[in-house]
Design a protein around this motif. Structure first.
Motif, PDB file in Angstrom:
ATOM      1  N   THR A  59      64.511  20.735 -13.803  1.00 52.64           N
ATOM      2  CA  THR A  59      64.769  22.079 -14.332  1.00 52.64           C
ATOM      3  C   THR A  59      63.528  22.919 -14.045  1.00 52.64           C
ATOM      4  O   THR A  59      62.399  22.421 -14.131  1.00 52.64           O
ATOM      5  CB  THR A  59      65.055  22.071 -15.837  1.00 52.64           C
ATOM      6  OG1 THR A  59      64.000  21.395 -16.539  1.00 52.64           O
ATOM      7  CG2 THR A  59      66.381  21.369 -16.119  1.00 52.64           C
ATOM      8  N   ASN A  61      61.614  26.933 -14.401  1.00 53.05           N
ATOM      9  CA  ASN A  61      61.516  28.312 -14.866  1.00 53.05           C
ATOM     10  C   ASN A  61      60.846  29.126 -13.776  1.00 53.05           C
ATOM     11  O   ASN A  61      59.702  28.829 -13.384  1.00 53.05           O
ATOM     12  CB  ASN A  61      60.710  28.393 -16.156  1.00 53.05           C
ATOM     13  CG  ASN A  61      61.409  27.722 -17.318  1.00 53.05           C
ATOM     14  OD1 ASN A  61      61.050  26.606 -17.711  1.00 53.05           O
ATOM     15  ND2 ASN A  61      62.402  28.379 -17.872  1.00 53.05           N
ATOM     16  N   GLY A  71      66.348  30.525 -13.935  1.00 52.63           N
ATOM     17  CA  GLY A  71      66.263  29.090 -14.149  1.00 52.63           C
ATOM     18  C   GLY A  71      67.005  28.369 -13.040  1.00 52.63           C
ATOM     19  O   GLY A  71      67.950  28.896 -12.444  1.00 52.63           O
ATOM     20  N   GLN A  73      68.493  24.316 -11.925  1.00 55.69           N
ATOM     21  CA  GLN A  73      68.774  22.921 -12.290  1.00 55.69           C
ATOM     22  C   GLN A  73      69.219  22.147 -11.049  1.00 55.69           C
ATOM     23  O   GLN A  73      69.998  22.652 -10.231  1.00 55.69           O
ATOM     24  CB  GLN A  73      69.878  22.841 -13.345  1.00 55.69           C
ATOM     25  CG  GLN A  73      70.286  21.417 -13.711  1.00 55.69           C
ATOM     26  CD  GLN A  73      71.590  21.350 -14.484  1.00 55.69           C
ATOM     27  OE1 GLN A  73      72.118  22.370 -14.935  1.00 55.69           O
ATOM     28  NE2 GLN A  73      72.134  20.156 -14.640  1.00 55.69           N
ATOM     29  N   PRO A 325      67.600  28.071 -19.159  1.00 50.95           N
ATOM     30  CA  PRO A 325      66.214  28.409 -19.476  1.00 50.95           C
ATOM     31  C   PRO A 325      66.107  29.093 -20.832  1.00 50.95           C
ATOM     32  O   PRO A 325      67.034  29.779 -21.281  1.00 50.95           O
ATOM     33  CB  PRO A 325      65.798  29.341 -18.337  1.00 50.95           C
ATOM     34  CG  PRO A 325      67.083  29.932 -17.853  1.00 50.95           C
ATOM     35  CD  PRO A 325      68.144  28.891 -18.066  1.00 50.95           C
ATOM     36  N   ARG A 335      57.790  29.186 -22.107  1.00 49.73           N
ATOM     37  CA  ARG A 335      59.186  29.091 -21.705  1.00 49.73           C
ATOM     38  C   ARG A 335      59.513  27.644 -21.386  1.00 49.73           C
ATOM     39  O   ARG A 335      58.640  26.786 -21.324  1.00 49.73           O
ATOM     40  CB  ARG A 335      59.485  30.012 -20.522  1.00 49.73           C
ATOM     41  CG  ARG A 335      58.627  29.805 -19.278  1.00 49.73           C
ATOM     42  CD  ARG A 335      58.953  30.853 -18.233  1.00 49.73           C
ATOM     43  NE  ARG A 335      58.216  30.656 -16.983  1.00 49.73           N
ATOM     44  CZ  ARG A 335      58.439  31.346 -15.881  1.00 49.73           C
ATOM     45  NH1 ARG A 335      59.398  32.271 -15.867  1.00 49.73           N
ATOM     46  NH2 ARG A 335      57.742  31.110 -14.783  1.00 49.73           N
ATOM     47  N   TYR A 337      63.252  24.762 -21.011  1.00 47.92           N
ATOM     48  CA  TYR A 337      64.672  24.512 -20.772  1.00 47.92           C
ATOM     49  C   TYR A 337      65.273  23.815 -21.989  1.00 47.92           C
ATOM     50  O   TYR A 337      64.579  23.095 -22.730  1.00 47.92           O
ATOM     51  CB  TYR A 337      64.881  23.631 -19.524  1.00 47.92           C
ATOM     52  CG  TYR A 337      65.624  24.365 -18.430  1.00 47.92           C
ATOM     53  CD1 TYR A 337      66.998  24.169 -18.240  1.00 47.92           C
ATOM     54  CD2 TYR A 337      64.973  25.284 -17.617  1.00 47.92           C
ATOM     55  CE1 TYR A 337      67.684  24.849 -17.257  1.00 47.92           C
ATOM     56  CE2 TYR A 337      65.653  25.946 -16.610  1.00 47.92           C
ATOM     57  CZ  TYR A 337      67.013  25.745 -16.442  1.00 47.92           C
ATOM     58  OH  TYR A 337      67.691  26.407 -15.463  1.00 47.92           O
TER      59      TYR A 337
END
Length: 344
Positions: A59, A61, A71, A73, A325, A335, A337
């Motif tokens: 993941t 940011n 975000g 993934q 995110p 920040r 996830y």
């Protein structure tokens, strides 16, 4: 019946289990994690076919040139029908890939299905490569990787450069998941720096940011009472990181664990100290999902609000779950996830 339909027919514990509830099934002949036997690298970057289920998870940011947050993934799941590997169509290993890109106003996602033994998907430890069809995470060593995936309406191509060490969760990678003692092997690389390009419906977007990689494998990681989890990976502006999860039992929080990670990678484990309280929910097609949380880890002075960048970050895949995110404010800024499974 082609290979992809065979994959669907052979995934009773993964693709057909709402919120990963099938992970509470008995291990049977599959191997179980052993306390006191930590992962060994680079070998354990690779697959473990003697275990029932495994995943390689990224993941990220990210930020675009105009400051817009995004975000990303990338996930490769392995689910075994038997504790062995074999060539060709005798392979009992089933593979599933998920990819997504999330922005403040968009959430794009897709999946790939494959089976082992025929070159359609797999993982090798050194040099590292994880792939399903044309999606790849690969590099000469694990500290520098290229990551790519594509779907009907998006694609991405980024690089991952490690800026810190691997961290082993729990007791040297032995990660307990319940009061009954169910466990997995679990380690992370939470120090990846990211650079690359997102290809979105509106055009290409250069991005930079940070990424968190997880690798986990087990054969019975949940107890029968557990119905899903809320998993947080948070990177604070001061350089510290927090991985915390709660495994729910009905509507209760259930079993909790947190890893506090210093900027140099030193890890302190906390069993039962992590607290996650839902503050606000979103209705996503009749499914009520928490999208704003209060997270506390008193031993490290953490009392923060976690808010979804895009509350509609629902992956309508096999199985369906929320992944997106988040921003962090309060005692710590940053920040990260959030992943939530088992909501109906």
């Amino acid at each position: 019946m082609n290979a992809r339909w065979l994959v669907l027919a052979c995934l009773p514990g993964l693709a057909q289990a709402q919120g990963f509830a099938g992970l509470a099934g008995e291990a049977g002949e599959f191997a179980l994690p052993e306390r006191g036997v930590p992962p060994v690298f680079p070998e354990d970057h690779g697959p473990h076919p003697e275990f029932r289920i495994e995943w390689w998870y990224v993941t990220a940011n990210l930020t675009g040139p105009d400051g817009t947050p995004y975000g990303l993934q990338w996930t490769l799941f392995r689910s075994a029908l038997a504790p062995r590997e074999a060539p060709g169509f005798d392979s009992p290993q089933i593979w599933l890939g998920h990819a997504a890109v999330t922005g403040p106003d968009t959430h794009l996602f897709t999946q790939r299905l494959a089976r082992g033994g025929i070159g359609q998907a797999g993982v090798t430890a050194a040099p590292f490569e994880a792939f399903i069809d044309d999606w790849r995470m690969a590099g000469p060593g694990f500290d520098a990787l290229a990551l790519s995936a594509s779907g009907p309406d998006f694609a991405y191509d980024v690089t991952l450069d490690a800026q810190g060490p691997l961290v082993l969760h729990g007791e040297d990678g032995f990660s307990v998941k319940s009061a009954e003692g169910q466990a997995s092997y679990y380690y992370s690389q939470p120090f990846f720096a990211v650079e690359g390009v997102l290809s979105l419906p509106g055009g290409e977007v250069p991005v930079t940011g940070s990424a968190w990689f997880d690798h986990e494998w087990s054969s019975q990681p949940l107890s029968e009472r557990q119905t899903g989890w809320d998993w947080f990976s948070l990177s604070f502006d001061g350089g510290e990181k927090l991985m915390g999860f709660q495994l729910r039992e009905g509507d209760a929080g259930g079993y909790t664990y947190a890893s506090w990670i210093e900027p140099d990678g030193a890890l302190t484990p906390y069993v039962g100290a992590f607290e996650a309280e839902p503050l606000d929910r979103a209705d996503l097609g009749g499914i009520s999902v928490p999208v704003r949380w209060r997270v506390r880890l008193p031993q490290e002075g953490v009392d923060a609000e976690i808010a979804a960048l895009n509350p509609a970050s629902w992956n309508a895949l096999s199985p369906p779950y929320w992944e997106g995110p988040v921003t962090v404010s309060g005692s710590h800024e940053g920040r990260g996830y959030l992943e939530m499974t088992g909501y109906e």
